[in-house]
Design an enzyme around this catalytic site. Structure first.
Site, PDB file in Angstrom:
ATOM      1  N   LYS A 221      -7.421  -2.603  11.943  1.00  0.00           N
ATOM      2  CA  LYS A 221      -6.090  -2.505  12.542  1.00  0.00           C
ATOM      3  C   LYS A 221      -5.535  -1.101  12.372  1.00  0.00           C
ATOM      4  O   LYS A 221      -4.921  -0.545  13.289  1.00  0.00           O
ATOM      5  CB  LYS A 221      -5.142  -3.525  11.923  1.00  0.00           C
ATOM      6  CG  LYS A 221      -3.705  -3.305  12.385  1.00  0.00           C
ATOM      7  CD  LYS A 221      -2.955  -4.549  12.703  1.00  0.00           C
ATOM      8  CE  LYS A 221      -1.669  -4.217  13.455  1.00  0.00           C
ATOM      9  NZ  LYS A 221      -0.636  -5.234  13.279  1.00  0.00           N
ATOM     10  N   LYS A 289       3.204   5.253   8.504  1.00  0.00           N
ATOM     11  CA  LYS A 289       2.533   4.594   7.377  1.00  0.00           C
ATOM     12  C   LYS A 289       1.058   4.336   7.687  1.00  0.00           C
ATOM     13  O   LYS A 289       0.208   4.434   6.799  1.00  0.00           O
ATOM     14  CB  LYS A 289       3.234   3.274   7.053  1.00  0.00           C
ATOM     15  CG  LYS A 289       4.642   3.432   6.508  1.00  0.00           C
ATOM     16  CD  LYS A 289       5.307   2.067   6.312  1.00  0.00           C
ATOM     17  CE  LYS A 289       6.756   2.214   5.895  1.00  0.00           C
ATOM     18  NZ  LYS A 289       7.445   0.907   5.779  1.00  0.00           N
TER      19      LYS A 289
END
Length: 353
Positions: A221, A289
């Site tokens: 991901k 992030k």
């Protein structure tokens, strides 16, 4: 779902050899029971098996619909969320409310997490009022939150001594897809655990991809997200150049969307940028992030990532200018300021009478 795929057709990546995992653990699923309810049996090391309730923690924008789809698929469901109104919405549809995390851990054999970040996941799993004290051998945690691969490996290691198995199973898909149960789910962890959980995962997603060891779901991901992040940064850099050199922004965007420079990031954010709409979509701070997680992993394994590192600079510049809460299209403001231009569609001319 990609072209040519069908929700009932097995993905080649799902049909992998057992690799000896059956010697360690045997798991199976059954579709049976009163009133059409599904019962999953999760068996570890020959221990006693039982029809088990599914637990779901985190009923936010994505989690709510995932939990509803689990319920619609016939699984007996117990839910928990810090917002009573979110729990009430599920209980009205037939779910059972857990009084606390301990009750859910004692009641459910399979527990799905859909939480905002790693800090919340850690608190729910390992906190004083979390799941860990009430977990027992043979239970399965399916973490659909987006964290990172190192964190997923740490959580699996922490719970392994209790005989608890953890799958990292982050999701990909917009609101429409989650409502319809058409998510892509990227799974890392023990393959036997994945096979046991597949009917439950299939209630939430129609494209399940088993990717190997613990952490690989989160890593996949992250890599996918960073590819998207890079394409957004490229759009933000190139569009102001086109405008600076005298090319009309709207016409250039139309050209790119039909040419080899096209990307999903460009197609999604270029029209929003022309409208000066920087509120739709994932924020710059959250996207940052993902890149930070990847660069941390790359540093650990001595992997050079020059394009990702360059993209980080654009994100950092946008954050430094105060655009962190806006969407990724707001990166264009960095280069607009540098080049002294503004990228937007010309106002529509008023109809003449």
């Amino acid at each position: 779902m990609g072209r040519g795929e069908h929700p009932g057709r097995k993905d080649p990546l799902q049909e992998r050899p057992d690799g000896g995992a059956g010697d360690i653990a045997k798991r199976r699923h059954q579709v049976a029971g009163p009133r059409g309810r599904r019962h999953l049996t999760f068996r570890l090391g020959g221990k006693k098996s039982m029809a088990q309730k599914v637990g779901f923690i985190g009923l936010g924008q994505m989690g709510k619909w995932m939990a509803l789809n689990v319920l619609k698929a016939g699984f007996p469901l117990m839910v928990h969320d810090i917002r009573p109104e979110a729990v009430a919405e599920l209980t009205e549809q037939g779910a059972e409310a857990a009084g606390d995390l301990g009750e859910l851990a004692r009641s459910c054999g399979q527990i799905i997490l859909s939480l905002p970040d790693a800090e919340v996941v850690r608190s729910v799993l390992l906190g004083e009022q979390g799941l860990e004290p009430s977990l027992s051998t043979g239970q399965l945690i399916i973490d659909c939150s987006t964290t990172n691969s190192l964190f997923a490996q740490e959580m699996a290691k922490r719970l392994r001594p209790k005989g608890v198995t953890v799958l990292d199973a982050p999701i990909s898909g917009m609101q429409e897809k989650v409502r319809e149960g058409r998510l892509t789910i990227m799974i890392g962890g023990e393959e036997a655990a994945y096979e046991a959980a597949r009917p439950l995962l299939a209630a939430m997603g129609n494209h399940l991809v088993y990717l190997g060891g613990t952490g690989n779901g989160q890593l996949a991901k992250t890599l996918n997200n960073v590819l998207f992040d890079i394409s957004c940064a490229a759009m933000a850099e190139i569009l102001p150049v086109a405008v600076k050199m005298g090319i009309p922004a709207r016409e250039f965007c139309s050209l790119v969307s039909r040419s080899s420079g096209q990307s999903y990031g460009f197609d999604f954010f270029a029209p929003l940028t022309l409208e000066r709409n920087f509120s739709v979509g994932y924020s710059l701070d959250n996207a940052y992030k993902d890149m930070a997680n990847l660069l941390e992993l790359a540093t650990l394994h001595h992997i050079p990532l020059p394009v990702t590192s360059g993209t980080m600079h654009t994100y950092q510049l946008a954050q430094a200018l105060g655009h962190g809460a806006e969407n990724k299209g707001a990166m264009i403001k960095v280069w607009e300021q540098v080049l002294g231009v503004r990228v937007e569609a010309p106002p529509t001319a008023a109809p003449q009478e």
